[in-house]
Design a protein around this motif. Structure first.
Motif, PDB file in Angstrom:
ATOM      1  N   LEU A  38       0.823  -1.210   0.000  1.00 26.20           N
ATOM      2  CA  LEU A  38       0.000   0.000   0.000  1.00 26.20           C
ATOM      3  C   LEU A  38       0.857   1.261   0.000  1.00 26.20           C
ATOM      4  O   LEU A  38       0.538   2.258  -0.650  1.00 26.20           O
ATOM      5  CB  LEU A  38      -0.881   0.041   1.242  1.00 26.20           C
ATOM      6  CG  LEU A  38      -2.242  -0.632   1.172  1.00 26.20           C
ATOM      7  CD1 LEU A  38      -2.996  -0.314   2.455  1.00 26.20           C
ATOM      8  CD2 LEU A  38      -3.032  -0.157  -0.021  1.00 26.20           C
ATOM      9  N   ALA A  39       1.955   1.202   0.729  1.00 27.00           N
ATOM     10  CA  ALA A  39       2.824   2.369   0.845  1.00 27.00           C
ATOM     11  C   ALA A  39       3.439   2.734  -0.501  1.00 27.00           C
ATOM     12  O   ALA A  39       3.817   3.879  -0.726  1.00 27.00           O
ATOM     13  CB  ALA A  39       3.917   2.109   1.875  1.00 27.00           C
ATOM     14  N   GLU A  40       3.528   1.739  -1.392  1.00 21.16           N
ATOM     15  CA  GLU A  40       4.184   1.971  -2.675  1.00 21.16           C
ATOM     16  C   GLU A  40       3.216   2.035  -3.841  1.00 21.16           C
ATOM     17  O   GLU A  40       3.616   2.362  -4.951  1.00 21.16           O
ATOM     18  CB  GLU A  40       5.191   0.839  -2.945  1.00 21.16           C
ATOM     19  CG  GLU A  40       6.324   0.825  -1.954  1.00 21.16           C
ATOM     20  CD  GLU A  40       7.244  -0.369  -2.177  1.00 21.16           C
ATOM     21  OE1 GLU A  40       6.939  -1.197  -3.052  1.00 21.16           O
ATOM     22  OE2 GLU A  40       8.256  -0.448  -1.473  1.00 21.16           O
ATOM     23  N   CYS A  41       1.967   1.674  -3.611  1.00 19.08           N
ATOM     24  CA  CYS A  41       1.034   1.536  -4.721  1.00 19.08           C
ATOM     25  C   CYS A  41      -0.203   2.395  -4.474  1.00 19.08           C
ATOM     26  O   CYS A  41      -1.122   1.974  -3.766  1.00 19.08           O
ATOM     27  CB  CYS A  41       0.643   0.065  -4.895  1.00 19.08           C
ATOM     28  SG  CYS A  41      -0.424  -0.203  -6.313  1.00 19.08           S
ATOM     29  N   GLU A  45      -4.047   1.711  -2.660  1.00 27.59           N
ATOM     30  CA  GLU A  45      -4.483   2.573  -1.569  1.00 27.59           C
ATOM     31  C   GLU A  45      -5.864   3.142  -1.896  1.00 27.59           C
ATOM     32  O   GLU A  45      -6.775   3.163  -1.070  1.00 27.59           O
ATOM     33  CB  GLU A  45      -3.465   3.701  -1.391  1.00 27.59           C
ATOM     34  CG  GLU A  45      -3.603   4.439  -0.086  1.00 27.59           C
ATOM     35  CD  GLU A  45      -2.541   5.509   0.067  1.00 27.59           C
ATOM     36  OE1 GLU A  45      -2.005   6.007  -0.939  1.00 27.59           O
ATOM     37  OE2 GLU A  45      -2.248   5.857   1.215  1.00 27.59           O
ATOM     38  N   ASP A  46      -5.993   3.579  -3.141  1.00 29.57           N
ATOM     39  CA  ASP A  46      -7.259   4.091  -3.640  1.00 29.57           C
ATOM     40  C   ASP A  46      -8.348   3.028  -3.582  1.00 29.57           C
ATOM     41  O   ASP A  46      -9.477   3.283  -3.174  1.00 29.57           O
ATOM     42  CB  ASP A  46      -7.047   4.506  -5.100  1.00 29.57           C
ATOM     43  CG  ASP A  46      -7.774   5.784  -5.416  1.00 29.57           C
ATOM     44  OD1 ASP A  46      -7.665   6.730  -4.638  1.00 29.57           O
ATOM     45  OD2 ASP A  46      -8.461   5.813  -6.451  1.00 29.57           O
ATOM     46  N   TYR A  47      -7.986   1.830  -3.983  1.00 28.10           N
ATOM     47  CA  TYR A  47      -8.942   0.730  -4.017  1.00 28.10           C
ATOM     48  C   TYR A  47      -9.446   0.426  -2.605  1.00 28.10           C
ATOM     49  O   TYR A  47     -10.648   0.286  -2.374  1.00 28.10           O
ATOM     50  CB  TYR A  47      -8.278  -0.504  -4.634  1.00 28.10           C
ATOM     51  CG  TYR A  47      -9.110  -1.748  -4.490  1.00 28.10           C
ATOM     52  CD1 TYR A  47     -10.374  -1.826  -5.087  1.00 28.10           C
ATOM     53  CD2 TYR A  47      -8.657  -2.836  -3.756  1.00 28.10           C
ATOM     54  CE1 TYR A  47     -11.145  -2.955  -4.950  1.00 28.10           C
ATOM     55  CE2 TYR A  47      -9.425  -3.973  -3.615  1.00 28.10           C
ATOM     56  CZ  TYR A  47     -10.668  -4.032  -4.209  1.00 28.10           C
ATOM     57  OH  TYR A  47     -11.430  -5.157  -4.061  1.00 28.10           O
ATOM     58  N   ILE A  48      -8.530   0.358  -1.658  1.00 28.65           N
ATOM     59  CA  ILE A  48      -8.927   0.087  -0.277  1.00 28.65           C
ATOM     60  C   ILE A  48      -9.819   1.197   0.256  1.00 28.65           C
ATOM     61  O   ILE A  48     -10.798   0.954   0.961  1.00 28.65           O
ATOM     62  CB  ILE A  48      -7.680  -0.116   0.614  1.00 28.65           C
ATOM     63  CG1 ILE A  48      -7.081  -1.490   0.292  1.00 28.65           C
ATOM     64  CG2 ILE A  48      -8.025   0.020   2.093  1.00 28.65           C
ATOM     65  CD1 ILE A  48      -6.256  -2.100   1.396  1.00 28.65           C
ATOM     66  N   ALA A  49      -9.505   2.429  -0.113  1.00 27.82           N
ATOM     67  CA  ALA A  49     -10.352   3.545   0.311  1.00 27.82           C
ATOM     68  C   ALA A  49     -11.765   3.378  -0.240  1.00 27.82           C
ATOM     69  O   ALA A  49     -12.748   3.639   0.458  1.00 27.82           O
ATOM     70  CB  ALA A  49      -9.739   4.861  -0.161  1.00 27.82           C
ATOM     71  N   GLN A  50     -11.860   2.909  -1.482  1.00 21.79           N
ATOM     72  CA  GLN A  50     -13.187   2.700  -2.076  1.00 21.79           C
ATOM     73  C   GLN A  50     -13.941   1.583  -1.367  1.00 21.79           C
ATOM     74  O   GLN A  50     -15.144   1.689  -1.120  1.00 21.79           O
ATOM     75  CB  GLN A  50     -13.044   2.360  -3.561  1.00 21.79           C
ATOM     76  CG  GLN A  50     -12.748   3.574  -4.414  1.00 21.79           C
ATOM     77  CD  GLN A  50     -12.502   3.186  -5.872  1.00 21.79           C
ATOM     78  OE1 GLN A  50     -13.039   2.201  -6.357  1.00 21.79           O
ATOM     79  NE2 GLN A  50     -11.679   3.956  -6.555  1.00 21.79           N
ATOM     80  N   VAL A  51     -13.228   0.505  -1.052  1.00 25.89           N
ATOM     81  CA  VAL A  51     -13.881  -0.600  -0.348  1.00 25.89           C
ATOM     82  C   VAL A  51     -14.356  -0.132   1.018  1.00 25.89           C
ATOM     83  O   VAL A  51     -15.466  -0.445   1.459  1.00 25.89           O
ATOM     84  CB  VAL A  51     -12.920  -1.795  -0.209  1.00 25.89           C
ATOM     85  CG1 VAL A  51     -13.562  -2.892   0.633  1.00 25.89           C
ATOM     86  CG2 VAL A  51     -12.550  -2.352  -1.576  1.00 25.89           C
TER      87      VAL A  51
END
Ligand code: ZN
Length: 89
Positions: A38-41, A45-51
């Motif tokens: 997540l720190a590099e991608c 990070e965006d995807y997890i925020a959407q979930v």
């Protein structure tokens, strides 16, 4: 379970683990790998925020968050992102 801690996680692995991650249901070494990815991608990070937003909207984790077809769509999206912008060195 030893020896896997330093493997780099892929976007696909992350997508497969994301609900377990948000439930706190994955082992610490896996979580560390996921957070390192997540720190590099920014896309993941965006995807997890959407979930997370989805979970907030419906009040719980979807029972089947990522069907085979949905997962393929996500992976296509990841590939598109990678093509569209140059990330990293
Ligand atoms: Zn990723």
């Amino acid at each position: 379970m030893a020896g896997a801690e330093n493997d780099e996680m892929t976007c696909q692995e992350l997508v497969e683990l994301v609900t377990d991650y948000l439930e706190g249901a994955i082992p610490a070494p896996e979580r560390a790998r996921l957070e390192a990815h997540l720190a590099e991608c920014p896309h993941c990070e965006d995807y997890i925020a959407q979930v997370r937003q989805t979970i907030r909207a419906i009040g719980e984790l979807p029972l089947e968050p990522v069907s085979g077809q949905r997962q393929q769509q996500l992976l296509d999206a990841f590939r598109g992102w990678r093509r569209a912008g140059s990330i990293g060195p």
